[in-house]
Design an enzyme around this catalytic site. Structure first.
Site, PDB file in Angstrom:
ATOM      1  N   LYS B  87       1.015  -1.305  -0.137  1.00  0.00           N
ATOM      2  CA  LYS B  87      -0.055   0.075   0.159  1.00  0.00           C
ATOM      3  C   LYS B  87       0.909   1.438   0.027  1.00  0.00           C
ATOM      4  O   LYS B  87       1.794   1.049   0.750  1.00  0.00           O
ATOM      5  CB  LYS B  87      -0.931  -0.015   1.074  1.00  0.00           C
ATOM      6  N   SER B 162      -9.803   1.726   2.733  1.00  0.00           N
ATOM      7  CA  SER B 162      -8.843   2.531   1.951  1.00  0.00           C
ATOM      8  C   SER B 162      -7.708   1.512   1.170  1.00  0.00           C
ATOM      9  O   SER B 162      -7.051   1.866   0.395  1.00  0.00           O
ATOM     10  CB  SER B 162      -7.970   3.403   2.624  1.00  0.00           C
ATOM     11  N   SER B 186     -10.010  -0.485   7.185  1.00  0.00           N
ATOM     12  CA  SER B 186      -9.280  -0.186   5.773  1.00  0.00           C
ATOM     13  C   SER B 186      -8.532  -1.493   5.082  1.00  0.00           C
ATOM     14  O   SER B 186      -8.336  -1.403   3.943  1.00  0.00           O
ATOM     15  CB  SER B 186      -8.429   0.840   5.849  1.00  0.00           C
TER      16      SER B 186
END
Lengths: 500, 494
Positions: B87, B162, B186
C-alpha cells in the site's frame, strides 16, 4: 502615591546536555556552521517517522526538578502543541501541557538588602519539550529566500516557569544567575547564553497604589528573548518605568475591557522594549496527548536513585566553605559562583596545602586574574590544582615567601606557555634557580645586613634620626642580595642593629 | 486480450504454500515468479488501477539476488521469492510514496518503513506500490488523487478502501501477498469486497515506523492474501517489537503459519444481535449465518454477547480519527518536502495555498472536523468524551471475550457498492465502517475471510475478532471455516 510594586515572573528555557536529541538519536550539538547535518527522518518530521523518548534527557529533567524543590508527578505525558511555522517541521511541538513532570518548587536567592536575608522564588512548573529549528532570513536586504536549519530541532528543552515572586530588576538578574549556577552544578546544561542554551522571557507588571488608596495592576507584558543577565535586569527596569509612565498617561489597567497580555521585544543596544505584533493569531494551540508516545510513570525507586545522584548545591557549598575552610562569605561566594569545576579546583588546592584562606587568596586573585587575561576556563588552566597546592604548601610552611611563591607561579605559567610540561619537580628547580628559598641561616643574613648598613650610611643615619621610612631602602638592598629572605625578619634585624 | 505462455499465466493462481515448495526445490525461480506477476499486471491492471507504481527493475533485481543466493546454498528469508504489493502509505527508500495524494506526488522517502525492512529481510519481492484512498481516508479507494481502483469481480464496483489497491491486487492475482493498513476497517472491508483474507493485527503488534500516519492511536499495518495460511505467513514476517515505535508491543511472535492449522477445541463463537439489525443486506446476513452454521457443525458453541456501547463507536471514531489526522497532516505545509504552491503572498498564504491545492476534499473534511474537535472550549465535549467512550467500548469487548473465544460479525453492511454510489454522501460512507472500527477503537485483532457471494456475484466477508495479541487464535478459527468452505478458491474472471 506610594512607589509601585514591581511584579516579575521569569520563563526560562534551558537546553539539556545530552548526547542525542529528545526523540531521536541525532547528535545534540550547537553547530550553526553545517546546517541540517544533525538530522534524521524523525527530527525532520518526515512522514511515517515516530518519536522515541530519550531516557537520559528525562532523567536530567527529573534531576533539575528535584534540585528546584519541585513535586515530581508520578504520571506525566506528552502533548502536541500545534502551530504552523517553518522551523517546526511536524506542525506541532511535542511538549507537556496539563501534566508537567514537575511543579510547585522554589529557588532561594539573596534578597535586595545587605543583611544577608534570603528570598524564596516559587517555581510554578518545569516541563520538558523539544526545541524548534532556526529560521535564517536573508539580511542583505535583497529579499533572498529564507532558510531553515533543523540541527537544533528536537533538542531537549526544559521550560522553568517562576511564580511572579520577583520584586526588583536586581532580583530578576540574581534569580537567573543562581538558576544558571544551579543548572551548571547539576551538569544538566552548559547554560551558554550566546549559543542559546539558556533563554529567558520576563512577565512584568506593576501594582500601583492610586491616590484613593486602591491598588491597580498594569497590563502584563511579556518581554521576549532576553539573552544576557544584564539584559534581563535592564529590560525589567525599563519596562517598569515604561509601564508606570503609560499608566499615568492612560490609566489602563489589567482587567479593563480590551486589555490583553502584550508581547514586547528587547533592544539591547538602545536599552528599550518595543511592541511586537500581538500574540500570533493562532493562540489556540489545540493541545492533545501525543498518541505516538506512551505516558511516563516515575516511581519512588527512580526518584531515590536520582536524589542520590544530586551533587552538593551552590548554597550548601558556600556554607561549607565557610565552616570547613574558614572562608568569608564573600570569598566563598566568589569561588562557588565561578562554577563547580572552579570550586573543585579550590578545594583541591586547599586540601593539598592545608590552608583554606591561603588557597582562597590565590585562586580568587592569581588564578582568576590569569584566567581572565588568558580567556580560559578553569578546566583549561595550565597549573593543576595539585601543583598549585604543593607550591602553596611551601608558602604555608614558611619555606617560601608569598612574593617568591608568585614568582614561581609566574615561572610555571611561563614554562607552560613555552610548551613545556610542568610537575612538582619544577617548583623546586625554579626555587633553586632563582635562589628563592627562605634563608633561615641568620648568621649569613647578619653579614649582609652589616654590609648594607655600612654601604648606606645616609639611610642608616636618617633612620636613627627619626625617619622610620628610611629603613625601606636598607630592607630592599638586603632582599636584593638574599632572594629568599623573609622581609619581616630582615626588618627586625636592621632595627635591632641600628638601635644598638 | 493478449495471451501469455500457459506456464507463465498459471503461476499467479498457484497457492503460496505450493509456490514456496517449488521455489525451495528449484523447480521455480524467483525471477520466473516475479516476471509472471509483472506480466499479468502489465496486461490487466489498466482496467483495474490497483498499482500506482510498478517497480519492475527493483523486483527483478531482488529476485535475481534471491535466486543466486539459493543456488549458492546461502540462506534465504522465509518469504524468499514471493511477490508482495505495498500500500502506498508505507515508506520505501528511493521509491515514491504518495499516499495517493497530490501533496506527496513526488515525495521519495530516504528510508524504509519497518515492515519494508522486514519484508526485504524475509526476501519478499516488492512488485510496487498500490492504490488507496488519499492518506488512507475513505472506504472505496475513490479518494485516490490519481485514479479509482476497480473491483476485480465487477469493474463497476468499488474494491472497498482504503486498502482497495492491496485487496484488488491480491484478488486479481497481481500479487499473492499484499500489505495494507487499517484505521477503521481499511484492510478488512476491502478484503471482504474483493473476496480475499485481510487481517488487522492488535494495536502495537506491527511497528508503525514508516507508516504515514492517519490516526496514530488507531492505525495498524496488516497482511492481505488469498488464504489464511499465507496471511499468517505474512503476518509472521512483519510482526514483532520495534524500539523505534513507542507503541510497539514487546511480545513474542508465534509461528502463526504453522499453528493456524490447529483447530480450537471447544470453540465458543460470540455474536451480537446488534450486528444483525436494520441496514444489513440480506445476502450478507445469510452468508454470516451460514458461516456460523459452519462453526456449529464443527461442534462450536454459539453464544450471544452484549456490546452495549457499540452504538457510539462511529461517533467516537469520527472524533478521534479526524482529531489525530488534523495533527498528523499538519506537517504537509509545503516547507520541507512535498508539494508547495507556486503563487502565494506571504508565509501563511503559502501554507494555505499549498494545502488548499494539494489535499483532496475528504482529507480536508477530516482535518476540519478534527481541528474543530480539538479547539479550545470543545476539547472536553468532543475529544475527551470520545476517549471515554473508547474505554467503555474496550471494556465491552473485554467482558464479552471472557465468555467466548472469538466474535463473529459481518465486515460491512453490504457487498461492494458501485463506484460513485456514495461519493456524495460522506455520512453513508462513514457508516460503511460500522462493524469494523470498534476493533480499532479497542485495539483488538480482527480478520475478514471469504464467506460467500451475493446474488449479484460479489464477494461477502466474515469478520472475526479476538482478544489483544490473540492473532494465533484468530487465524486458527479462520482456518476452521476455510477448511470447510471453498469461497477462497474462487477467482474473478478478468
Amino acid at each position: 502615591m506610594n512607589s509601585p510594586t514591581l511584579i516579575v515572573g521569569l520563563e526560562v528555557h534551558v537546553q539539556l546536555l545530552t548526547e542525542s536529541k529528545l526523540f531521536c538519536g541525532c547528535a545534540n550539538r550547537f553547530n550553526p556552521d553545517e546546517p541540517n547535518t544533525q538530522t534524521c527522518p524523525v527530527c525532520l518530521g518526515l512522514p511515517g517517522s515516530l518519536p522515541v523518548m530519550n531516557e537520559r534527557a528525562f532523567r536530567l529533567a527529573l534531576k533539575t526538578g528535584l534540585a528546584l524543590n519541585c513535586d515530581i508527578s508520578p504520571f506525566t505525558k506528552w502533548d502536541r502543541k500545534q502551530y504552523y511555522y517553518p522551523d517546526l517541521p511536524k506542525g506541532y511541538q511535542i511538549s507537556q501541557y496539563d501534566l508537567p513532570f514537575s511543579h510547585d518548587g522554589w529557588l532561594e536567592i539573596d534578597g535586595d538588602g545587605d543583611d544577608g536575608g534570603r528570598r524564596r522564588i516559587g517555581i510554578i512548573r518545569a516541563h520538558l519539550e523539544e526545541d524548534a529549528g532556526k529560521n535564517l532570513h536573508d539580511e542583505s536586504g535583497r529579499g533572498g529566500d529564507s532558510r531553515v536549519d533543523l540541527n537544533r530541532a528536537g533538542t531537549p528543552l526544559l521550560e522553568i516557569v517562576s511564580q511572579p515572586d520577583i520584586r526588583s530588576p536586581q532580583e530578576a538578574k540574581r534569580y537567573l544567575e543562581d538558576l544558571k549556577l544551579l543548572l551548571t552544578y547539576l551538569g544538566v546544561s552548559d547554560c551558554n547564553m550566546q549559543e542559546g542554551s539558556l533563554r529567558c522571557d520576563a512577565n512584568v507588571n506593576l501594582h500601583v497604589t492610586t491616590d484613593d488608596g486602591k491598588v491597580a495592576a498594569t497590563p502584563i507584558v511579556e518581554v521576549k528573548n532576553l539573552n544576557s543577565f544584564r539584559g534581563v535586569e535592564q529590560a525589567v527596569e525599563h519596562e517598569a518605568r515604561r509601564q508606570l509612565d503609560e499608566f499615568h498617561r492612560t490609566g489602563r489597567k489589567l482587567g479593563d475591557p480590551g486589555v490583553e497580555k502584550e508581547t514586547r521585544g528587547w533592544n539591547a543596544d538602545r536599552g528599550v522594549t518595543f511592541a511586537q505584533r500581538g500574540k500570533e493569531e493562532a493562540s489556540d494551540y489545540r493541545y492533545f496527548p501525543d498518541p505516538d508516545l506512551a505516558p511516563v510513570t516515575v516511581d519512588e525507586e527512580l526518584l531515590e536513585t536520582i536524589q542520590d545522584e544530586l551533587p552538593e548545591f551552590p548554597a550548601e557549598r558556600r556554607a561549607r566553605f565557610g565552616t570547613a575552610w574558614g572562608l568569608s562569605n564573600y570569598d566563598a561566594a566568589v569561588i562557588v559562583d565561578q562554577g563547580a569545576v572552579f570550586a573543585d579546583y579550590f578545594e583541591r588546592v586547599a586540601k593539598t596545602c592545608g590552608d583554606g584562606k591561603q588557597a582562597a587568596n590565590w585562586v580568587t586573585q592569581d588564578v582568576l586574574r590569569e584566567l581572565n587575561e588568558r580567556q580560559l576556563g578553569i578546566a583549561d588552566f595550565p597549573i593543576a590544582a595539585d601543583l598549585l597546592g604543593r607550591l602553596l604548601a611551601k608558602v604555608v610552611a614558611g619555606e617560601l615567601t608569598v612574593k617568591s611563591g608568585r614568582e614561581v607561579f609566574a615561572e610555571l605559567l611561563a614554562r607552560t606557555d613555552r610548551g613545556e610540561d610542568i610537575g612538582g619537580g619544577d617548583i623546586d628547580a625554579i626555587v633553586a634557580e632563582k635562589g628563592l628559598a627562605v634563608v633561615a641561616d641568620t648568621g649569613a643574613l647578619e653579614v649582609v645586613v652589616e654590609r648594607v648598613i655600612a654601604n648606606n650610611p645616609n639611610a642608616a643615619e636618617a633612620f636613627r634620626g627619626g625617619k622610620p621610612q628610611a629603613i625601606g631602602k636598607l630592607i630592599g638592598e638586603v632582599m636584593r642580595e638574599v632572594k629568599g629572605a623573609d622581609a619581616k625578619v630582615v626588618r627586625q634585624m636592621i632595627v635591632e642593629r641600628l638601635s644598638r | 486480450m493478449p495471451r501469455t505462455t500457459p506456464a507463465a499465466s498459471d503461476l499467479p493462481d498457484v497457492p503460496v504454500v505450493e509456490l514456496l515448495v517449488r521455489l525451495a526445490s528449484g523447480s521455480l525461480t524467483a525471477v520466473e515468479l516475479a516476471e509472471a506477476h509483472l506480466e499479468r499486471i502489465a496486461q490487466l491492471d489498466d482496467s483495474l488501477g490497483a498499482f500506482l507504481l510498478v517497480d519492475r527493475d527493483g523486483a527483478l533485481r531482488a529476485a535475481q539476488d534471491i535466486d543466486r543466493r539459493r543456488r549458492n546454498g546461502r540462506p534465504v528469508g522465509m518469504l524468499a521469492g514471493l511477490p508482495v504489493a505495498l500500500k502506498d502509505v508505507v515508506c520505501t527508500r528511493g521509491l515514491p510514496t504518495t499516499c495517493a495524494s497530490r501533496m506527496l506526488e513526488r515525495f521519495v522517502p530516504p528510508y524504509d518503513a519497518y515492515v519494508v525492512e522486514r519484508l526485504r529481510a524475509a526476501d519478499a519481492v516488492v512488485l510496487g506500490k498500490v492504490n488507496m484512498d488519499e492518506f488512507a481516508m475513505g472506504s472505496s479507494t475513490e479518494n485516490s488523487a490519481f485514479r479509482p481502483t476497480r473491483n476485480p469481480w465487477n469493474r463497476e464496483h468499488s474494491p472497498g478502501g482504503s486498502s482497495g489497491g492491496s485487496a484488488a491486487a491480491v484478488a486479481a492475482r497481481f500479487a499473492p501477498l499484499a500489505i495494507g493498513s487499517d484505521t477503521g476497517g481499511s484492510i478488512r472491508q476491502p478484503a471482504a469486497f474483493c473476496g480475499v483474507v485481510g487481517l488487522k493485527p492488535t494495536y502495537g503488534r506491527v511497528s508503525r515506523y514508516g507508516l504515514v500516519a492517519f490516526a496514530s492511536s488507531l492505525d495498524q499495518i496488516g497482511p492481505l492474501a488469498r488464504d489464511v495460511k499465507s496471511t499468517a505467513l505474512l503476518l509472521e514476517s512483519i510482526a514483532g517489537h520495534d524500539p523505534r515505535d513507542s507503541t510497539s508491543l514487546d511480545a513474542d511472535v508465534p509461528p502463526y503459519s504453522r499453528n493456524c492449522e490447529e483447530p480450537v477445541r471447544g470453540l465458543r463463537i460470540g455474536f451480537a444481535r446488534a450486528h444483525f439489525g436494520d441496514g444489513l443486506d440480506g445476502d450478507v446476513e445469510s452468508a454470516v449465518r451460514r458461516a456460523l452454521d459452519v462453526y456449529r457443525s464443527q461442534g462450536a458453541q454459539l453464544v450471544e454477547i452484549e456490546l452495549p456501547h457499540a452504538k457510539y463507536a462511529v461517533a467516537a471514531y469520527y472524533l478521534i480519527a479526524p482529531s489525530e489526522a488534523s495533527s498528523n497532516l499538519a506537517r504537509f505545509d509545503g516547507v520541507h518536502y512535498g508539494h508547495r504552491a507556486e503563487r502565494f503572498e506571504n508565509l501563511v498564504d503559502m501554507f494555505a495555498a499549498t494545502r488548499g491545492e494539494a489535499l483532496g476534499d475528504e482529507v480536508k473534511r477530516r482535518i476540519m472536523l478534527g481541528t474543530y474537535a480539538l479547539s479550545a472550549g470543545y476539547y472536553d465535549a468532543y475529544y475527551l468524551k470520545a476517549l471515554k467512550v473508547r474505554r467503555l467500548i474496550r471494556q465491552d469487548f473485554d467482558r464479552a471475550l471472557e465468555r467466548v473465544d472469538a466474535i463473529a460479525s459481518p465486515v460491512a453492511p453490504r457487498p461492494a457498492f458501485r463506484l460513485g454510489e456514495l461519493v456524495n454522501d460522506p455520512l453513508a460512507m462513514y457508516l460503511e465502517d460500522l462493524y469494523t472500527l470498534s476493533a480499532n477503537l479497542a485495539g483488538l485483532p480482527g480478520i475478514s475471510i471469504p464467506a460467500g457471494f451475493s446474488s449479484a456475484g460479489l464477494p461477502i466477508g466474515l469478520q472475526l475478532l479476538a482478544p489483544p495479541l490473540e492473532e494465533e487464535r484468530l487465524l486458527r478459527v479462520a482456518r476452521m471455516h476455510e477448511r470447510e468452505t471453498d469461497w477462497h478458491e474462487r477467482r474473478p474472471e478478468l
